[in-house]
Design a protein around this motif. Structure first.
Motif, PDB file in Angstrom:
ATOM      1  N   ALA A  99      18.911  59.698   2.877  1.00  0.00           N
ATOM      2  CA  ALA A  99      18.088  58.498   3.017  1.00  0.00           C
ATOM      3  C   ALA A  99      16.977  58.732   4.052  1.00  0.00           C
ATOM      4  N   ALA A 100      17.329  59.382   5.153  1.00  0.00           N
ATOM      5  CA  ALA A 100      16.320  59.705   6.170  1.00  0.00           C
ATOM      6  C   ALA A 100      15.260  60.634   5.583  1.00  0.00           C
ATOM      7  N   PHE A 101      15.689  61.625   4.814  1.00  0.00           N
ATOM      8  CA  PHE A 101      14.771  62.547   4.149  1.00  0.00           C
ATOM      9  C   PHE A 101      13.797  61.773   3.257  1.00  0.00           C
ATOM     10  N   GLY A 102      14.346  60.899   2.427  1.00  0.00           N
ATOM     11  CA  GLY A 102      13.517  60.127   1.507  1.00  0.00           C
ATOM     12  C   GLY A 102      12.534  59.219   2.219  1.00  0.00           C
ATOM     13  N   LEU A 103      12.990  58.597   3.305  1.00  0.00           N
ATOM     14  CA  LEU A 103      12.112  57.712   4.062  1.00  0.00           C
ATOM     15  C   LEU A 103      10.934  58.487   4.658  1.00  0.00           C
ATOM     16  N   VAL A 104      11.202  59.639   5.242  1.00  0.00           N
ATOM     17  CA  VAL A 104      10.129  60.434   5.843  1.00  0.00           C
ATOM     18  C   VAL A 104       9.159  60.924   4.760  1.00  0.00           C
ATOM     19  N   ILE A 105       9.678  61.371   3.646  1.00  0.00           N
ATOM     20  CA  ILE A 105       8.802  61.799   2.540  1.00  0.00           C
ATOM     21  C   ILE A 105       7.937  60.630   2.083  1.00  0.00           C
ATOM     22  N   TRP A 106       8.544  59.484   1.903  1.00  0.00           N
ATOM     23  CA  TRP A 106       7.820  58.298   1.432  1.00  0.00           C
ATOM     24  C   TRP A 106       6.693  57.921   2.393  1.00  0.00           C
ATOM     25  N   LEU A 107       6.961  58.031   3.692  1.00  0.00           N
ATOM     26  CA  LEU A 107       5.960  57.653   4.689  1.00  0.00           C
ATOM     27  C   LEU A 107       4.850  58.691   4.859  1.00  0.00           C
ATOM     28  N   MET A 108       5.152  59.973   4.642  1.00  0.00           N
ATOM     29  CA  MET A 108       4.206  61.032   5.005  1.00  0.00           C
ATOM     30  C   MET A 108       3.603  61.816   3.855  1.00  0.00           C
ATOM     31  N   ILE A 109       4.127  61.725   2.663  1.00  0.00           N
ATOM     32  CA  ILE A 109       3.761  62.648   1.587  1.00  0.00           C
ATOM     33  C   ILE A 109       2.273  62.610   1.235  1.00  0.00           C
ATOM     34  N   VAL A 110       1.653  61.455   1.298  1.00  0.00           N
ATOM     35  CA  VAL A 110       0.245  61.350   0.911  1.00  0.00           C
ATOM     36  C   VAL A 110      -0.650  62.032   1.942  1.00  0.00           C
ATOM     37  N   ARG A 111      -0.345  61.873   3.213  1.00  0.00           N
ATOM     38  CA  ARG A 111      -1.188  62.428   4.270  1.00  0.00           C
ATOM     39  C   ARG A 111      -1.043  63.937   4.409  1.00  0.00           C
ATOM     40  N   SER A 112       0.192  64.431   4.363  1.00  0.00           N
ATOM     41  CA  SER A 112       0.406  65.866   4.583  1.00  0.00           C
ATOM     42  C   SER A 112       1.704  66.307   3.914  1.00  0.00           C
ATOM     43  N   PRO A 113       1.630  66.785   2.684  1.00  0.00           N
ATOM     44  CA  PRO A 113       2.847  67.167   1.970  1.00  0.00           C
ATOM     45  C   PRO A 113       3.686  68.234   2.682  1.00  0.00           C
ATOM     46  N   VAL A 114       3.043  69.221   3.282  1.00  0.00           N
ATOM     47  CA  VAL A 114       3.790  70.295   3.943  1.00  0.00           C
ATOM     48  C   VAL A 114       4.546  69.757   5.153  1.00  0.00           C
ATOM     49  N   TRP A 115       3.827  69.003   6.003  1.00  0.00           N
ATOM     50  CA  TRP A 115       4.489  68.441   7.188  1.00  0.00           C
ATOM     51  C   TRP A 115       5.527  67.394   6.798  1.00  0.00           C
ATOM     52  N   ALA A 116       5.283  66.692   5.712  1.00  0.00           N
ATOM     53  CA  ALA A 116       6.269  65.717   5.235  1.00  0.00           C
ATOM     54  C   ALA A 116       7.584  66.418   4.913  1.00  0.00           C
ATOM     55  N   LEU A 117       7.496  67.552   4.237  1.00  0.00           N
ATOM     56  CA  LEU A 117       8.702  68.300   3.899  1.00  0.00           C
ATOM     57  C   LEU A 117       9.397  68.839   5.148  1.00  0.00           C
ATOM     58  N   VAL A 118       8.621  69.352   6.092  1.00  0.00           N
ATOM     59  CA  VAL A 118       9.195  69.892   7.325  1.00  0.00           C
ATOM     60  C   VAL A 118       9.909  68.791   8.107  1.00  0.00           C
ATOM     61  N   PHE A 119       9.229  67.664   8.322  1.00  0.00           N
ATOM     62  CA  PHE A 119       9.829  66.572   9.087  1.00  0.00           C
ATOM     63  C   PHE A 119      10.985  65.917   8.325  1.00  0.00           C
ATOM     64  N   ALA A 120      10.866  65.838   7.018  1.00  0.00           N
ATOM     65  CA  ALA A 120      11.952  65.252   6.225  1.00  0.00           C
ATOM     66  C   ALA A 120      13.217  66.113   6.313  1.00  0.00           C
ATOM     67  N   ALA A 121      13.057  67.421   6.220  1.00  0.00           N
ATOM     68  CA  ALA A 121      14.217  68.314   6.334  1.00  0.00           C
ATOM     69  C   ALA A 121      14.842  68.216   7.726  1.00  0.00           C
ATOM     70  N   ALA A 122      13.991  68.163   8.747  1.00  0.00           N
ATOM     71  CA  ALA A 122      14.499  68.023  10.116  1.00  0.00           C
ATOM     72  C   ALA A 122      15.208  66.683  10.295  1.00  0.00           C
ATOM     73  N   SER A 123      14.674  65.635   9.685  1.00  0.00           N
ATOM     74  CA  SER A 123      15.304  64.317   9.768  1.00  0.00           C
ATOM     75  C   SER A 123      16.664  64.316   9.091  1.00  0.00           C
ATOM     76  N   TRP A 124      16.728  64.925   7.910  1.00  0.00           N
ATOM     77  CA  TRP A 124      17.998  65.008   7.200  1.00  0.00           C
ATOM     78  C   TRP A 124      19.042  65.718   8.069  1.00  0.00           C
ATOM     79  N   LEU A 125      18.668  66.850   8.623  1.00  0.00           N
ATOM     80  CA  LEU A 125      19.599  67.611   9.447  1.00  0.00           C
ATOM     81  C   LEU A 125      20.030  66.811  10.677  1.00  0.00           C
ATOM     82  N   ALA A 126      19.086  66.190  11.349  1.00  0.00           N
ATOM     83  CA  ALA A 126      19.401  65.430  12.566  1.00  0.00           C
ATOM     84  C   ALA A 126      20.322  64.258  12.266  1.00  0.00           C
TER      85      ALA A 126
END
Length: 138
Positions: A99-126
């Motif tokens: 859910a954290a992964f999805g939320l971060v992707i949803w919030l960031m994907i339009v602005r920066s797909p690469v950073w969205a994936l990086v932060f989403a993966a980090a969010s999922w792990l955390a």
């Protein structure tokens, strides 16, 4: 219980148990596709996020633990259920991470797909690790 990886456990699984996992996983994916066709991709995606092999894995974990205990001459039904419950707890914590992964992707994907994936993966792990630690404190 300490979480660990045991490659020897792969040899304990019979071929038809892999088939059951494959069929249930495929069935869950088909159901998610049908839901997406009927209600749209957003709703279908929620169902696709369901851990497709969890039902098969939980029953196989219970069976393997029960059989191992009974082979040692001990009653294994309770321990098998406890092992399956622990797996379910892990799946739940993983779902919070998802859910954290999805939320971060949803919030960031339009602005920066690469950073969205990086932060989403980090969010999922955390979230997953934090959830596991909090569960151990309780």
């Amino acid at each position: 219980m300490i979480v660990q990886f045991k490659p020897s456990a792969l040899r304990q699984t019979r071929w038809y148990e892999y088939l059951v996992r494959f069929l249930l996983g495929g069935a869950m994916t088909v159901v998610a596709g049908l839901i997406a066709a009927r209600f749209g991709p957003v709703i279908g995606g929620l169902f696709l996020a369901f851990p497709a092999i969890f039902p098969a894995s939980a029953t196989l974990i219970e069976k393997h633990v029960r059989e191992r205990k009974e082979k040692a001459g001990l009653p294994g039904a309770r321990r098998g259920k406890e092992a399956a419950a622990l797996d379910a707890a892990g799946a739940t914590l993983g779902s919070f991470g998802l859910a954290a992964f999805g939320l971060v992707i949803w919030l960031m994907i339009v602005r920066s797909p690469v950073w969205a994936l990086v932060f989403a993966a980090a969010s999922w792990l955390a979230v997953a690790v934090l959830g596991w630690r909090v569960r151990r404190w309780l």
